[in-house]
Design an enzyme around this catalytic site. Structure first.
Site, PDB file in Angstrom:
ATOM      1  CB  ALA A 151       0.565   0.573 -10.622  1.00  0.00           C
ATOM      2  CG  HIS A 181      -3.736  -7.533 -11.456  1.00  0.00           C
ATOM      3  ND1 HIS A 181      -5.200  -7.048 -11.621  1.00  0.00           N
ATOM      4  CD2 HIS A 181      -2.991  -6.657 -10.772  1.00  0.00           C
ATOM      5  CE1 HIS A 181      -5.217  -5.951 -10.512  1.00  0.00           C
ATOM      6  NE2 HIS A 181      -3.958  -5.774 -10.367  1.00  0.00           N
ATOM      7  NE  ARG A 210      -1.064  -3.772  -3.458  1.00  0.00           N
ATOM      8  CZ  ARG A 210      -0.995  -5.239  -3.347  1.00  0.00           C
ATOM      9  NH1 ARG A 210       0.242  -5.428  -3.387  1.00  0.00           N
ATOM     10  NH2 ARG A 210      -1.811  -6.024  -3.860  1.00  0.00           N
ATOM     11  CB  CYS A 239       0.008   2.453 -15.160  1.00  0.00           C
ATOM     12  SG  CYS A 239       1.362   1.984 -14.219  1.00  0.00           S
TER      13      CYS A 239
HETATM   14 FE1  CFM Z   1      -7.349  -7.482  -5.489  1.00  0.00          FE
HETATM   15 FE2  CFM Z   1      -8.270  -5.360  -5.006  1.00  0.00          FE
HETATM   16 FE3  CFM Z   1      -6.136  -5.667  -6.322  1.00  0.00          FE
HETATM   17 FE4  CFM Z   1      -6.147  -6.234  -3.770  1.00  0.00          FE
HETATM   18 FE5  CFM Z   1      -5.058  -3.771  -3.395  1.00  0.00          FE
HETATM   19 FE6  CFM Z   1      -7.469  -2.835  -4.173  1.00  0.00          FE
HETATM   20 FE7  CFM Z   1      -5.333  -3.027  -5.912  1.00  0.00          FE
HETATM   21 MO1  CFM Z   1      -5.489  -1.294  -4.215  1.00  0.00          MO
HETATM   22  S1  CFM Z   1      -8.164  -7.012  -3.509  1.00  0.00           S
HETATM   23  S2  CFM Z   1      -5.284  -6.980  -5.523  1.00  0.00           S
HETATM   24  S3  CFM Z   1      -4.517  -5.609  -2.375  1.00  0.00           S
HETATM   25  S4  CFM Z   1      -8.338  -6.086  -6.803  1.00  0.00           S
HETATM   26  S5  CFM Z   1      -6.442  -2.386  -2.253  1.00  0.00           S
HETATM   27  S6  CFM Z   1      -9.543  -3.706  -4.323  1.00  0.00           S
HETATM   28  S7  CFM Z   1      -6.730  -1.699  -5.781  1.00  0.00           S
HETATM   29  S8  CFM Z   1      -3.704  -2.840  -4.761  1.00  0.00           S
HETATM   30  S9  CFM Z   1      -5.224  -4.045  -7.649  1.00  0.00           S
HETATM   31  C1  HCA Z   2      -2.044   0.800  -7.099  1.00  0.00           C
HETATM   32  C2  HCA Z   2      -2.018   0.265  -5.782  1.00  0.00           C
HETATM   33  C3  HCA Z   2      -3.133   0.875  -4.683  1.00  0.00           C
HETATM   34  C4  HCA Z   2      -2.962   2.498  -4.737  1.00  0.00           C
HETATM   35  C5  HCA Z   2      -3.826   2.812  -3.423  1.00  0.00           C
HETATM   36  C6  HCA Z   2      -4.601   4.341  -3.567  1.00  0.00           C
HETATM   37  C7  HCA Z   2      -2.741   0.272  -3.265  1.00  0.00           C
HETATM   38  O1  HCA Z   2      -3.199   0.547  -7.665  1.00  0.00           O
HETATM   39  O2  HCA Z   2      -1.225   1.201  -7.663  1.00  0.00           O
HETATM   40  O3  HCA Z   2      -4.736   4.754  -4.740  1.00  0.00           O
HETATM   41  O4  HCA Z   2      -4.779   4.738  -2.461  1.00  0.00           O
HETATM   42  O5  HCA Z   2      -3.759  -0.545  -2.698  1.00  0.00           O
HETATM   43  O6  HCA Z   2      -1.704   0.589  -2.660  1.00  0.00           O
HETATM   44  O7  HCA Z   2      -4.195   0.259  -5.291  1.00  0.00           O
END
Ligand code: CFM
Ligand code: HCA
Length: 529
Positions: free
Chosen positions: A55, A184, A86, A52
């Site tokens: 998150a 983000h 995370r 969400c």
């Molecule tokens: Fe960039 Fe990603 Fe993301 Fe990421 Fe992550 Fe991710 Fe995420 Mo999980 S590189 S910041 S550190 S888009 S692993 S593939 S989904 S938290 S929002």
């Molecule tokens: C997020 C964080 C997450 C979840 C990881 C997962 C992460 O999206 O809120 O579903 O295994 O990297 O910790 O993407």
């Protein structure tokens, strides 16, 4: 003719779901300018892997900053979920405090929902000031806060007055937007408005850089910093892995921004270019080839022959150190196939590292990537929070040396894409082989079905689907948390990745289990009826 896996997967859907999901899938054909629908609302009832807005704001962007306290204003579960899972590593250094091992939440209860939660929030700030005395407090809203209308901005302003600290409130209620992506934007816009540009740290060298979109999962950022420092760069700040408010505040003084995760932060790079004149460079420190290319691009940017020479020297040294290990892992893994389904940029970035090990990607997709992540159109700064926008893409198209910038609805975007030949492709689709598959917002049913048809040797995704995939007899590795391993970035990270894959793929455990569906029929239903 080869089978169209997409058609088989779609077969079980009813007409409405079929029509929707069809647009989110394609089979790669380099002869065409392929488009894919992305960044749209998931169908209610379908098991999406997405998270969400809260998150994305609190968990992803703000969470890793170590010298500030972030309060989750909401029910305790939201704070708990975004605490520690995370693996964004951080360590206390010198006088810089590290609060990330703590979970701060107002733990809203029914009376707070009925009578308002601002008093409780104010009390939480008072307690934190008494116990921890941080210089910065951030407040992140969860769904009920927006629904009951708590004025968290007013509470933040009051705290700033009372304690003389920086206190910023983010209206990142979970329901906003269609995924983490809206969060983000909200978090980064807040950093841009309230933090960046307020610090007075002066970089010691002209080779001063920030790393944007590096969250230090499993220590990835530390491996990047190790290499960059060895060459002679000064890392002024990292957004936001092992990050510090004090350094982020001075990030505008650096000479170059590196953009590692394209999805979560690209617009900040462009905003900093506009406001402070800091140039930016897209990098990819995942995989040997990506790392080498990124280091060379950086040297070319600074244009100093000595720096270029030092870069080549470090590349040669580092490659020499890892080459035997990488060759050993490649000998074992060569010819294997993989499926990748992660949130944003990783589904693209990891394809290079897999290639270093001789593994071919047969299926890839993003949970919440936008069309530019797939198709490669350049993006422009997103000044507005996109929390309320539906299907809006912000693009830059280059034609006849002119740049066209626009906010577009899906319809306008499609029209423009058809009219103007897009010359700049850096997206994932263009980097994939003919006949492979790209699927946006893959759901659990689709993941299982694609596994059945494409039979990848390994599946990289997250905690929500990992065990279902693994129980079906396929090696499943988490590309979010790295399954408690890492780092995977840079030179040394590549060998750690190869080691983990060999361990996982060749474990004798696979021969000791017979999944139940191998010797008896399982229940079948129709999806979407
Ligand atoms: Fe960039 Fe990603 Fe993301 Fe990421 Fe992550 Fe991710 Fe995420 Mo999980 S590189 S910041 S550190 S888009 S692993 S593939 S989904 S938290 S929002
Ligand atoms: C997020 C964080 C997450 C979840 C990881 C997962 C992460 O999206 O809120 O579903 O295994 O990297 O910790 O993407």
């Amino acid at each position: 003719m080869s089978i169209d896996a997409n058609a088989v997967v779609l077969e079980r859907y009813n007409a409405k779901v079929f029509k929707n999901r069809k647009e989110h899938m394609l089979k790669v054909n380099p002869a065409e300018d392929q488009i894919i629908i992305a960044n749209t609302r998931a169908i209610p009832g379908i098991m999406t892997n997405r998270g969400c807005c809260y998150a994305g704001c609190k968990g992803v962007v703000l969470g890793p900053i170590k010298d500030m306290v972030t309060i989750t204003h909401g029910p305790v579960g939201c704070g708990f979920y975004s605490w520690g899972t995370r693996r964004n590593k951080a360590k206390a250094e010198g006088d810089t405090p590290n609060y990330i091992q703590y979970c701060f939440t107002t733990d809203m209860q029914e009376p707070d929902i009925v009578f308002g939660g601002t008093k409780k929030l104010k009390k939480a700030i008072d307690e934190i000031m008494e116990l921890m005395h941080p210089k910065t407090i951030m407040i992140a809203a969860t769904c009920p806060v927006g629904l009951i209308g708590d004025d968290i901005q007013a509470v933040a302003a009051e705290a700033e007055q009372e304690y003389g600290i920086r206190c910023v409130a983010y209206s990142c209620e979970g329901y906003k937007g269609v995924s983490q992506s809206a969060g983000h934007h909200i978090a980064n816009n807040g950093l841009m408005k309230r933090v960046i540009g307020t610090g007075d740290y002066e970089p010691a060298t002209k080779y001063s850089i920030n790393i944007l979109g590096e969250y230090n999962i499993g220590g990835d950022g530390w491996e990047q910093e190790r290499i960059l420092k060895k060459i002679g760069y000064e890392v002024v700040s990292v957004f936001t892995g092992d990050g510090e408010v004090e350094r982020i505040a001075s990030s505008h003084k650096a000479n170059l921004n590196l953009v590692q995760c394209h999805r979560s932060i690209n617009y900040i790079a462009e905003m900093m270019k506009t406001k402070y004149g800091v140039d930016w460079l897209k990098v990819n420190f995942i995989g040997l080839e990506g790392t080498v290319q990124s280091l060379r691009d950086m040297a070319a940017y600074f244009g100093d022959p000595e720096l270029a020479q030092r870069t080549e020297q470090v590349i040669a040294e580092e490659l020499a150190e890892v080459q035997d290990q990488m060759a050993a892992y490649k000998a074992r893994l060569n010819g294997k196939t993989a499926a990748l389904f992660v949130g944003g940029s990783r589904s693209h970035h990891y394809q290079g590292l897999l290639q270093d090990l001789g593994i071919k990607t047969v299926l890839a997709g993003y949970e919440f990537g936008h069309r530019d992540d797939y198709e490669g159109r350049e993006i422009i700064p997103n000044i507005k929070d996109d929390a309320d926008s539906k299907n809006i893409e912000h693009i830059t198209v280059e034609k006849d040396e002119k740049k066209y910038h626009a906010y577009l609805t899906q319809e306008q975007y499609d029209k423009l894409a058809a009219e103007i030949p897009l010359e700049k492709y850096h997206g994932m689709i263009r980097d994939m082989d003919e006949g492979t598959y790209v699927v946006d917002d893959l759901n659990m049913y689709e993941a299982e079905k694609f596994m059945e048809i494409l039979k990848p040797d390994m599946f990289f995704s997250g905690i929500k689907d990992k065990y279902a995939l693994q129980k079906a007899g396929t090696l499943s590795r988490q590309l979010h948390s790295y399954d408690y391993s890492g780092p995977y970035a840079g030179f040394k990270g590549a060998t750690q990745f190869g080691y983990d894959l060999c361990m996982g793929y060749f474990t004798p455990a696979w021969h000791m289990v017979t999944p139940p569906w191998k010797n008896r029929a399982t229940l079948q239903g129709t999806v979407g009826e």
